[in-house]
Design a protein around this motif. Structure first.
Motif, PDB file in Angstrom:
ATOM      1  N   VAL A  24       0.840  -1.204   0.000  1.00  0.00           N
ATOM      2  CA  VAL A  24       0.000   0.000   0.000  1.00  0.00           C
ATOM      3  C   VAL A  24       0.873   1.252   0.000  1.00  0.00           C
ATOM      4  CG1 VAL A  24      -1.764   1.297   1.252  1.00  0.00           C
ATOM      5  CG2 VAL A  24      -1.888  -1.191   1.162  1.00  0.00           C
ATOM      6  N   LEU A  25       1.917   1.254   0.814  1.00  0.00           N
ATOM      7  CA  LEU A  25       2.784   2.431   0.900  1.00  0.00           C
ATOM      8  C   LEU A  25       3.537   2.676  -0.404  1.00  0.00           C
ATOM      9  CD1 LEU A  25       4.175   1.959   4.512  1.00  0.00           C
ATOM     10  CD2 LEU A  25       2.406   3.537   3.760  1.00  0.00           C
ATOM     11  N   ARG A  26       3.873   1.629  -1.122  1.00  0.00           N
ATOM     12  CA  ARG A  26       4.572   1.774  -2.408  1.00  0.00           C
ATOM     13  C   ARG A  26       3.661   2.293  -3.507  1.00  0.00           C
ATOM     14  NH1 ARG A  26       7.678  -3.808  -2.277  1.00  0.00           N
ATOM     15  NH2 ARG A  26       9.482  -3.160  -1.072  1.00  0.00           N
ATOM     16  N   ASN A  27       2.382   2.068  -3.378  1.00  0.00           N
ATOM     17  CA  ASN A  27       1.431   2.471  -4.419  1.00  0.00           C
ATOM     18  C   ASN A  27       1.384   3.985  -4.608  1.00  0.00           C
ATOM     19  OD1 ASN A  27      -0.486   1.660  -6.387  1.00  0.00           O
ATOM     20  ND2 ASN A  27      -2.102   2.359  -5.037  1.00  0.00           N
ATOM     21  N   ARG A  28       1.636   4.731  -3.563  1.00  0.00           N
ATOM     22  CA  ARG A  28       1.775   6.189  -3.601  1.00  0.00           C
ATOM     23  C   ARG A  28       0.519   6.969  -3.981  1.00  0.00           C
ATOM     24  NH1 ARG A  28       5.593   7.735  -0.365  1.00  0.00           N
ATOM     25  NH2 ARG A  28       7.560   6.754  -0.809  1.00  0.00           N
ATOM     26  N   ILE A  29      -0.646   6.431  -3.697  1.00  0.00           N
ATOM     27  CA  ILE A  29      -1.854   7.250  -3.784  1.00  0.00           C
ATOM     28  C   ILE A  29      -2.088   7.751  -2.364  1.00  0.00           C
ATOM     29  CG2 ILE A  29      -4.312   7.323  -4.288  1.00  0.00           C
ATOM     30  CD1 ILE A  29      -3.873   4.994  -6.216  1.00  0.00           C
ATOM     31  N   VAL A  30      -1.911   9.057  -2.163  1.00  0.00           N
ATOM     32  CA  VAL A  30      -1.887   9.620  -0.813  1.00  0.00           C
ATOM     33  C   VAL A  30      -2.898  10.752  -0.691  1.00  0.00           C
ATOM     34  CG1 VAL A  30      -0.426  10.706   0.931  1.00  0.00           C
ATOM     35  CG2 VAL A  30       0.578   9.090  -0.673  1.00  0.00           C
ATOM     36  N   PHE A  31      -3.585  10.771   0.448  1.00  0.00           N
ATOM     37  CA  PHE A  31      -4.488  11.864   0.806  1.00  0.00           C
ATOM     38  C   PHE A  31      -4.046  12.357   2.179  1.00  0.00           C
ATOM     39  CE2 PHE A  31      -6.774   8.890  -1.858  1.00  0.00           C
ATOM     40  CZ  PHE A  31      -7.264   9.719  -2.857  1.00  0.00           C
ATOM     41  N   GLU A  32      -3.977  13.679   2.351  1.00  0.00           N
ATOM     42  CA  GLU A  32      -3.469  14.223   3.606  1.00  0.00           C
ATOM     43  C   GLU A  32      -4.438  15.209   4.228  1.00  0.00           C
ATOM     44  OE1 GLU A  32       0.348  15.912   2.715  1.00  0.00           O
ATOM     45  OE2 GLU A  32       1.340  13.971   2.918  1.00  0.00           O
ATOM     46  N   SER A  33      -4.394  15.251   5.547  1.00  0.00           N
ATOM     47  CA  SER A  33      -5.105  16.271   6.305  1.00  0.00           C
ATOM     48  C   SER A  33      -4.096  16.892   7.263  1.00  0.00           C
ATOM     49  CB  SER A  33      -6.289  15.654   7.061  1.00  0.00           C
ATOM     50  OG  SER A  33      -5.827  14.815   8.092  1.00  0.00           O
ATOM     51  N   LEU A  34      -4.582  17.655   8.199  1.00  0.00           N
ATOM     52  CA  LEU A  34      -3.689  18.350   9.115  1.00  0.00           C
ATOM     53  C   LEU A  34      -2.812  17.387   9.918  1.00  0.00           C
ATOM     54  CD1 LEU A  34      -2.951  21.155  10.110  1.00  0.00           C
ATOM     55  CD2 LEU A  34      -4.665  20.889  11.900  1.00  0.00           C
ATOM     56  N   SER A  35      -3.402  16.335  10.459  1.00  0.00           N
ATOM     57  CA  SER A  35      -2.617  15.440  11.309  1.00  0.00           C
ATOM     58  C   SER A  35      -2.593  13.985  10.839  1.00  0.00           C
ATOM     59  CB  SER A  35      -3.138  15.500  12.746  1.00  0.00           C
ATOM     60  OG  SER A  35      -4.504  15.215  12.779  1.00  0.00           O
ATOM     61  N   LEU A  36      -3.291  13.665   9.746  1.00  0.00           N
ATOM     62  CA  LEU A  36      -3.328  12.285   9.264  1.00  0.00           C
ATOM     63  C   LEU A  36      -2.929  12.206   7.797  1.00  0.00           C
ATOM     64  CD1 LEU A  36      -6.741  11.148  10.798  1.00  0.00           C
ATOM     65  CD2 LEU A  36      -4.468  10.580  11.640  1.00  0.00           C
ATOM     66  N   ARG A  37      -2.435  11.045   7.421  1.00  0.00           N
ATOM     67  CA  ARG A  37      -2.096  10.768   6.021  1.00  0.00           C
ATOM     68  C   ARG A  37      -2.697   9.404   5.677  1.00  0.00           C
ATOM     69  NH1 ARG A  37       3.692  11.231   5.772  1.00  0.00           N
ATOM     70  NH2 ARG A  37       3.336  13.422   5.379  1.00  0.00           N
ATOM     71  N   LEU A  38      -3.391   9.328   4.547  1.00  0.00           N
ATOM     72  CA  LEU A  38      -4.032   8.086   4.117  1.00  0.00           C
ATOM     73  C   LEU A  38      -3.395   7.614   2.821  1.00  0.00           C
ATOM     74  CD1 LEU A  38      -6.361   5.989   4.390  1.00  0.00           C
ATOM     75  CD2 LEU A  38      -7.741   7.543   3.005  1.00  0.00           C
ATOM     76  N   TYR A  39      -2.840   6.407   2.854  1.00  0.00           N
ATOM     77  CA  TYR A  39      -2.306   5.758   1.658  1.00  0.00           C
ATOM     78  C   TYR A  39      -3.362   4.759   1.187  1.00  0.00           C
ATOM     79  CZ  TYR A  39       2.251   7.437   3.261  1.00  0.00           C
ATOM     80  OH  TYR A  39       3.301   8.215   3.668  1.00  0.00           O
TER      81      TYR A  39
END
Length: 119
Positions: A24-39
């Motif tokens: 999942v981490l290698r896939n590099r589709i990332v969404f970010e907020s102030l304190s969280l990051r979603l891969y």
């Protein structure tokens, strides 16, 4: 005698192995907020899975790390229908106050919504 509905996350909905996290981490589709990051990584199954990363470096106290993980897991459990076919890894980016538990929950839901809309 009353019956209580068990609201737990099924075992199949959790990422547990390092290889699963790595994929999942290698896939590099990332969404970010102030304190969280979603891969996010699309998968070929009809359910969603989640893995959590709350590093000791970011949040020192185990009680707080566990509380954050419970909040994110609950947000995922309630919104997993819209994430069908996705592997998700949620990472805490910055330390947060425990009093901000509603903010953590809301940020997680916002990221799940964003991922569901774009994928």
């Amino acid at each position: 005698m009353t019956t209580r509905q068990i609201c737990t996350l099924p075992r199949q909905c959790k990422l547990r192995k390092a290889d699963e996290f790595r994929a999942v981490l290698r896939n590099r589709i990332v969404f970010e907020s102030l304190s969280l990051r979603l891969y996010v990584k699309p998968i070929d199954v009809d359910y969603a899975r989640i893995g959590l990363i709350v590093a000791k470096r970011v949040e020192r106290k185990a009680v707080r790390r566990n509380r954050i993980k419970r909040l994110i897991r609950e947000a995922f459990r309630r919104h997993r229908q819209m994430l069908m076919g996705l592997d998700c890894v949620m990472q805490l980016r910055h330390p947060v106050e425990l009093l901000d538990s509603t903010r953590i929950y809301q940020e997680a839901v916002m990221l799940f919504n964003k991922a569901a809309r774009q994928l």
